[in-house]
Design a protein around this motif. Structure first.
Motif, PDB file in Angstrom:
ATOM      1  N   SER A  13       0.826  -1.206   0.000  1.00 11.24           N
ATOM      2  CA  SER A  13       0.000   0.000   0.000  1.00 11.24           C
ATOM      3  C   SER A  13       0.860   1.255   0.000  1.00 11.24           C
ATOM      4  N   ASP A  48      -3.238   1.703  -7.988  1.00 12.57           N
ATOM      5  CA  ASP A  48      -3.409   3.114  -8.263  1.00 12.57           C
ATOM      6  C   ASP A  48      -4.258   3.204  -9.526  1.00 12.57           C
ATOM      7  N   ASN A  79      -5.586   3.579  -4.310  1.00 17.76           N
ATOM      8  CA  ASN A  79      -5.957   4.956  -4.627  1.00 17.76           C
ATOM      9  C   ASN A  79      -6.859   4.944  -5.849  1.00 17.76           C
ATOM     10  N   HIS A  81      -8.434   7.996  -8.176  1.00 18.18           N
ATOM     11  CA  HIS A  81      -8.309   9.459  -8.239  1.00 18.18           C
ATOM     12  C   HIS A  81      -8.355   9.986  -9.656  1.00 18.18           C
ATOM     13  N   ASN A 114      -9.013   0.909   3.820  1.00 17.72           N
ATOM     14  CA  ASN A 114      -7.619   1.398   3.807  1.00 17.72           C
ATOM     15  C   ASN A 114      -7.220   2.010   2.473  1.00 17.72           C
ATOM     16  N   SER A 115      -8.110   2.768   1.879  1.00 15.95           N
ATOM     17  CA  SER A 115      -7.872   3.324   0.554  1.00 15.95           C
ATOM     18  C   SER A 115      -8.035   4.837   0.557  1.00 15.95           C
ATOM     19  N   ASN A 116      -7.761   5.461  -0.581  1.00 13.35           N
ATOM     20  CA  ASN A 116      -7.924   6.899  -0.770  1.00 13.35           C
ATOM     21  C   ASN A 116      -8.709   7.135  -2.050  1.00 13.35           C
ATOM     22  N   TYR A 118      -9.853  10.470  -4.260  1.00 17.09           N
ATOM     23  CA  TYR A 118      -9.631  11.913  -4.278  1.00 17.09           C
ATOM     24  C   TYR A 118      -9.579  12.474  -5.696  1.00 17.09           C
ATOM     25  N   THR A 148     -10.789   4.618   5.023  1.00 18.22           N
ATOM     26  CA  THR A 148     -10.697   5.181   3.678  1.00 18.22           C
ATOM     27  C   THR A 148     -10.870   6.692   3.733  1.00 18.22           C
ATOM     28  N   SER A 149      -9.917   7.411   3.145  1.00 17.81           N
ATOM     29  CA  SER A 149      -9.982   8.871   3.078  1.00 17.81           C
ATOM     30  C   SER A 149     -10.598   9.283   1.752  1.00 17.81           C
ATOM     31  N   ILE A 150     -11.543  10.219   1.824  1.00 14.84           N
ATOM     32  CA  ILE A 150     -12.192  10.749   0.631  1.00 14.84           C
ATOM     33  C   ILE A 150     -12.025  12.262   0.691  1.00 14.84           C
ATOM     34  N   TYR A 151     -11.357  12.832  -0.304  1.00 16.77           N
ATOM     35  CA  TYR A 151     -11.090  14.261  -0.236  1.00 16.77           C
ATOM     36  C   TYR A 151     -10.918  14.878  -1.619  1.00 16.77           C
TER      37      TYR A 151
END
Length: 167
Positions: A13, A48, A79, A81, A114-116, A118, A148-151
């Motif tokens: 990761s 990715d 990720n 994105h 555990n992901s992103n 964005y 998981t982060s979302i931004y």
């Protein structure tokens, strides 16, 4: 469509060295997405993924193993994105989870951990990190989304949300 299996796994990761993206030589105005049909088993681990309209999960349920022993979607340590939609297209989503009440209600949801997610900002009207579409409250609670982060979800003319649920 027949039931299929996609397994994409990077080394870690941290490196996310399994890269899936839309080429700069792509067809102008083309639509690029993963379209996962019911019965498919998809695992994205340490990937990715960029330049797609969305990862579209159409009536796919269950925890995915990437081995076709079950069906579902698992995104782990990845990720998603920089979405892309052709000029004038209204909506862009990182992940779109769809379920119909005609398909039943006693289901296991999909997993995003555990992901992103964005830079979802290419739709002219609506942009969502995760768009959950389906009947009754039960469907939205079936999914596992954690760590998981979302931004950086920006709006065109209407909405920009990290997680949006439509029933």
């Amino acid at each position: 469509y027949g039931a299929g299996c996609i397994t994409a796994t990077g080394t870690s990761s941290v490196s996310r060295d399994c890269r899936i993206y839309r080429s700069t030589n792509s067809v102008p105005g083309g639509t690029y997405e993963f379209y996962l049909q019911n019965g498919s088993d998809t695992l994205f681990r340490n990937c990715d993924i960029s330049g797609m309209v969305r990862v579209y999960v159409f009536a796919v349920v269950g925890a995915a193993s990437g081995t076709k022993t079950g069906s579902g979607l698992t995104i782990d340590g990845s990720n998603i994105h920089d979405t892309y939609v052709f000029p004038g297209a209204a909506d862009s989503y990182g992940v779109h989870l769809y379920w119909s009440s005609a398909l039943g209600s006693n289901v296991t949801g999909n997993t995003i951990i555990n992901s992103n997610i964005y830079n979802i900002n290419s739709g002219s009207a609506n942009n969502y990190g995760i768009y959950i579409q389906g009947p009754a409250l039960g469907w939205v609670y079936q999914h596992t989304i954690s760590g998981t982060s979302i931004y950086n979800i920006t709006s065109g003319s209407s909405y920009a949300d990290g997680v949006y649920w439509l029933y």
